[in-house]
Write an enzyme that holds these catalytic residues in place. Structure first.
Site, mmCIF file in Angstrom:
data_model
loop_
_atom_site.group_PDB
_atom_site.id
_atom_site.type_symbol
_atom_site.label_atom_id
_atom_site.label_comp_id
_atom_site.label_asym_id
_atom_site.label_seq_id
_atom_site.Cartn_x
_atom_site.Cartn_y
_atom_site.Cartn_z
ATOM 1 N N ILE A 171 19.519 -97.644 3.022
ATOM 2 C CA ILE A 171 19.853 -98.644 4.045
ATOM 3 C C ILE A 171 20.161 -99.996 3.428
ATOM 4 C CG2 ILE A 171 18.550 -97.504 5.887
ATOM 5 C CD1 ILE A 171 16.413 -99.787 5.475
ATOM 6 N N ASP A 172 19.727 -100.237 2.180
ATOM 7 C CA ASP A 172 19.853 -101.576 1.582
ATOM 8 C C ASP A 172 21.298 -101.968 1.244
ATOM 9 O OD1 ASP A 172 17.115 -101.478 1.711
ATOM 10 O OD2 ASP A 172 16.831 -101.064 -0.412
ATOM 11 N N GLY A 228 15.504 -104.462 3.091
ATOM 12 C CA GLY A 228 16.653 -104.643 2.198
ATOM 13 C C GLY A 228 16.242 -104.859 0.753
HETATM 14 O O1 F6P Z 1 15.092 -98.967 -0.286
HETATM 15 C C1 F6P Z 1 14.897 -98.783 1.069
HETATM 16 C C2 F6P Z 1 13.701 -99.566 1.529
HETATM 17 O O2 F6P Z 1 13.529 -99.307 2.898
HETATM 18 C C3 F6P Z 1 13.726 -101.064 1.254
HETATM 19 O O3 F6P Z 1 14.519 -101.785 2.169
HETATM 20 C C4 F6P Z 1 12.272 -101.425 1.315
HETATM 21 O O4 F6P Z 1 12.001 -102.575 0.555
HETATM 22 C C5 F6P Z 1 11.618 -100.212 0.714
HETATM 23 O O5 F6P Z 1 12.534 -99.131 0.866
HETATM 24 C C6 F6P Z 1 10.299 -99.836 1.351
HETATM 25 O O6 F6P Z 1 9.835 -98.705 0.698
HETATM 26 P P1 F6P Z 1 8.528 -97.903 1.108
HETATM 27 O O7 F6P Z 1 8.828 -97.191 2.384
HETATM 28 O O8 F6P Z 1 8.306 -96.978 -0.031
HETATM 29 O O9 F6P Z 1 7.460 -98.929 1.275
#
Ligand code: F6P
Length: 378
Positions: A153-154, A197
């Site tokens: 999604i980023d 993001g």
């Molecule tokens: O890389 C996708 C993402 O949703 C980022 O936007 C966010 O910083 C991260 O993953 C969160 O990851 P997790 O679900 O492992 O905490």
């Protein structure tokens, strides 16, 4: 055991079985990509196995068939349970952020597992970490060609205009902002809405105009905490000025801006002690943005990138990523005018430049945001 290897010219010849995995943060449309890989491969008589839970499943050799032979014709078809999954969110294969794959020992074990299972191609669907892992693996495990499909999604992956999941995430953000705006207008409130993001402000930037936000806070603007607080204070003062008929203020903050949404709301509130009636709230959308059924756009991009990935493996491609891109600087065109293919090392270089601000794309984004800040606040 030495790394098994095959000669470049033998790659893709007589491709029989390929594996597909999803890794890192899930993104809406990953299932559409898996489904399309299965359908395209099956139509060409290529078996597909799914790797459970990303690179963890690769290291442990946890595979499950995603195609099966139809008894009557002997043709291949999707295995039961795959049908109908293309429209669902998350990933049917599961995913992890696998620490063992950072280690050469883990990658060596993964290579051994694939070779033992008779797999002669791997498609890795995911974001930055997934593609970096795929590149290391491709360099080391010469016996299994690897192709990446960008999904995150980023939207922080080099060489591709869109990654799978971005469109759905933006639609979710806009829907959430519309809902927040309804209640904000009813109460004359200011809202700071934080969106995911990681280090990239793309989601916040792209959502801000569509959600009619009054300001957007991006890590790429490289502001100090003090500058961020001052700019938000200014926007809120300006917006709720006597003589203005503004009923809500919406500020979209990217996760990568280090001050938390709550701290920011509190600090600005302190500064507005001369306006005791101004109410500032903070909402963190968090994982809500990562879930949900994929949009048309994400399903369509997923399907076309999956087709490109299977084609590439069948043609001997290795250590590459299929991209939603009409420009091919450093890459190659495919039969699909919207899909190009790039070496993974170029993708990773471009990704780093996007994130450290040195790429032209990031510079243009920053300029664009600086130029619209005044307009947003009107
Ligand atoms: O890389 C996708 C993402 O949703 C980022 O936007 C966010 O910083 C991260 O993953 C969160 O990851 P997790 O679900 O492992 O905490």
């Amino acid at each position: 055991m030495p790394w098994p290897t095959i000669r470049g010219e033998e790659r893709g010849v007589g491709l029989k079985t390929i594996a597909v995995l999803t890794s890192g943060g899930d993104a809406p449309g990953m299932n559409a990509a898996i489904w399309a890989v299965v359908k395209v491969a099956a139509s060409r008589g290529i078996n597909v196995v799914g790797v459970e839970r990303g690179y963890d499943g690769l290291v442990d050799g946890v595979f499950r068939p995603l195609t099966r032979a139809v008894m009557s014709s002997g043709n291949l078809a999707p295995a039961p349970g795959i049908d109908g999954m293309a429209g669902s969110g998350g990933t049917l294969l599961g995913t992890t952020r696998c620490r063992r794959f950072y280690d050469p020992q883990g990658r060596r074990e993964a290579c051994r597992q694939l070779t033992m299972a008779g797999i002669d191609g791997l498609i890795a669907i995911g974001g930055n970490g997934t593609l970096a892992g795929a590149h290391l693996f491709a360099e080391e495990c010469g016996s299994v060609p690897v192709i990446g499909i960008p999904a995150s999604i980023d939207n922080d992956i080099g060489c591709t205009a869109d990654a799978i999941g971005v469109d759905t995430a933006l639609n979710t953000i806009i829907d959430a902002c519309d809902r927040i705006s309804d209640t904000a207008r009813s109460h004359h409130r200011a809202f700071i809405v934080e969106v995911m993001g990681r280090r990239s402000g793309y989601l916040a930037m792209a959502a801000s105009v569509a959600a009619a936000a009054d300001a957007v806070l991006l890590p790429e603007l490289d502001r100090s905490e003090e500058e961020t607080i001052t700019s938000v204070e200014k926007i809120i003062r300006q917006s709720f000025d006597a003589g203005r008929d503004k009923r809500r203020v919406l500020i979209i903050k990217a996760e990568g801006v280090s001050i938390t949404a709550t701290d920011l709301a509190d600090r600005v509130h302190e500064r507005l002690s001369d306006h005791p009636d101004v109410d500032i709230r903070a909402t963190v959308l968090g994982h809500v943005v990562r879930g949900g059924r994929p949009s048309y756009h994400d399903r369509m991009v997923a399907g076309r990138l999956a087709l490109g990935a299977v084609n590439s493996l069948a043609e001997g491609g290795h250590d590459q990523m299929v991209a939603w891109s009409t420009t091919t600087d450093g890459g190659e065109r495919t039969d699909d005018p919207r899909v190009s293919i790039f070496p993974l090392d170029i993708v990773l270089e471009e990704t780093e430049a996007l994130l450290d601000g040195s790429s032209d794309i990031t510079k243009r984004r920053v300029l664009r945001m600086q130029s619209v800040q005044g307009v947003l606040a009107l």
